[in-house]
Enzyme design. Structure first.
Site, PDB file in Angstrom:
ATOM      1  N   CYS A 118       0.886  -1.165   0.000  1.00  0.00           N
ATOM      2  CA  CYS A 118       0.000   0.000   0.000  1.00  0.00           C
ATOM      3  C   CYS A 118       0.918   1.207   0.000  1.00  0.00           C
ATOM      4  O   CYS A 118       1.563   1.497   1.004  1.00  0.00           O
ATOM      5  CB  CYS A 118      -0.916   0.034   1.221  1.00  0.00           C
ATOM      6  SG  CYS A 118      -1.887   1.560   1.261  1.00  0.00           S
ATOM      7  N   CYS A 121      -0.490   4.132   2.534  1.00  0.00           N
ATOM      8  CA  CYS A 121      -0.436   3.966   3.986  1.00  0.00           C
ATOM      9  C   CYS A 121      -0.110   2.520   4.314  1.00  0.00           C
ATOM     10  O   CYS A 121       1.025   2.100   4.170  1.00  0.00           O
ATOM     11  CB  CYS A 121      -1.720   4.444   4.650  1.00  0.00           C
ATOM     12  SG  CYS A 121      -3.234   3.895   3.838  1.00  0.00           S
ATOM     13  N   SER A 122      -1.103   1.749   4.728  1.00  0.00           N
ATOM     14  CA  SER A 122      -0.775   0.388   5.162  1.00  0.00           C
ATOM     15  C   SER A 122      -1.918  -0.581   4.911  1.00  0.00           C
ATOM     16  O   SER A 122      -2.088  -1.535   5.662  1.00  0.00           O
ATOM     17  CB  SER A 122      -0.412   0.402   6.641  1.00  0.00           C
ATOM     18  OG  SER A 122      -1.491   0.944   7.380  1.00  0.00           O
ATOM     19  N   CYS A 123      -2.730  -0.338   3.888  1.00  0.00           N
ATOM     20  CA  CYS A 123      -3.841  -1.233   3.597  1.00  0.00           C
ATOM     21  C   CYS A 123      -3.304  -2.643   3.345  1.00  0.00           C
ATOM     22  O   CYS A 123      -2.299  -2.814   2.642  1.00  0.00           O
ATOM     23  CB  CYS A 123      -4.630  -0.740   2.387  1.00  0.00           C
ATOM     24  SG  CYS A 123      -5.337   0.888   2.661  1.00  0.00           S
TER      25      CYS A 123
HETATM   26 FE    FE Z   1      -3.212   1.884   3.041  1.00  0.00          FE
END
Ligand code: FE
Length: 218
Positions: A118, A121-123
């Site tokens: 991602c 961000c951090s999906c």
């Molecule tokens: Fe994300």
């Protein structure tokens, strides 16, 4: 943009399966303060928070994705459904969507190696892989896997053949990806449960291959 190279921490975590890094103390204190505030205002039930943590820590994890991969390796019809409509195929196996996000499963072949990230961000596909590893959320991984995927994969110890195309899939809030790794050679005799034991979290992110049966790579 500056690259921190070998000291960015992205490389220290991927071999250490299963252990937890303690978060910084100030974050612990802030989280606790927020929780207390929300509980005191009646916004959340502390039991609900405990239940959610328990779910992430014990029930949801890479073993869920590993079971899906092993099923796909064992059952060609399931694999076809998984690649065509991962949401429905996962539901078949009792894997629910935690937040209504859509899932796409991308298949590794001799010609294509897939890896997920991602960049924003951090999906992460929590419902099949559990909590993301620290390096997945790090800026160096998020930027470098896109700009120089082969070099980055090499740092994870994964050398992708020059003839094999590397595809990087960028997740977002609505769409998550999971890699269906290639079934290792020499595993024809293995049962589904034995196959699942070969499927690591990192192999479903795409930064590693499954464990090869027979003692190599474990
Ligand atoms: Fe994300």
């Amino acid at each position: 943009m500056a690259m921190t190279g070998k000291d960015d921490g992205a490389h220290n975590h991927h071999t250490g399966e299963g252990h937890h890094h303690a978060p910084p103390e100030d974050i612990v204190v802030r989280v606790k303060a927020l929780e207390n505030l929300m509980v005191s205002k009646g916004l959340v039930d502390p039991a609900a928070i405990d239940a959610m943590i328990e779910q992430y820590e014990t029930r949801i994890g890479p073993h869920v994705g590993a079971a899906v991969v092993a099923r796909a390796w064992s059952d060609p019809a399931f694999k076809a459904r998984l690649l065509a409509d991962a949401n429905a195929a996962l539901e078949e196996m009792g894997v629910s969507r935690l937040q209504g996000e859509d899932m796409i499963v991308v298949e590794n072949t001799a010609d294509v190696h897939n890896v997920i990230v991602c960049t924003l961000c951090s999906c992460y596909p929590w419902n099949v892989l559990g909590l993301p590893p620290t390096w997945y959320k790090s800026l160096p991984y998020r930027s470098r896997i896109v700009r120089s995927p082969r070099e980055t994969l090499l740092e994870f110890g994964l050398a992708v053949d020059a003839e094999t195309e590397v595809r990087v899939w960028d997740a977002n809030a609505e769409l998550r990806y999971m890699v269906l790794p290639q079934r290792p050679e020499g595993t024809e005799h293995l049962e589904e449960a034995e196959l699942a034991a070969l499927v690591t979290r990192d192999s479903m992110i795409g930064v590693a291959l499954p464990i090869r049966s027979g003692g190599h790579g474990a």
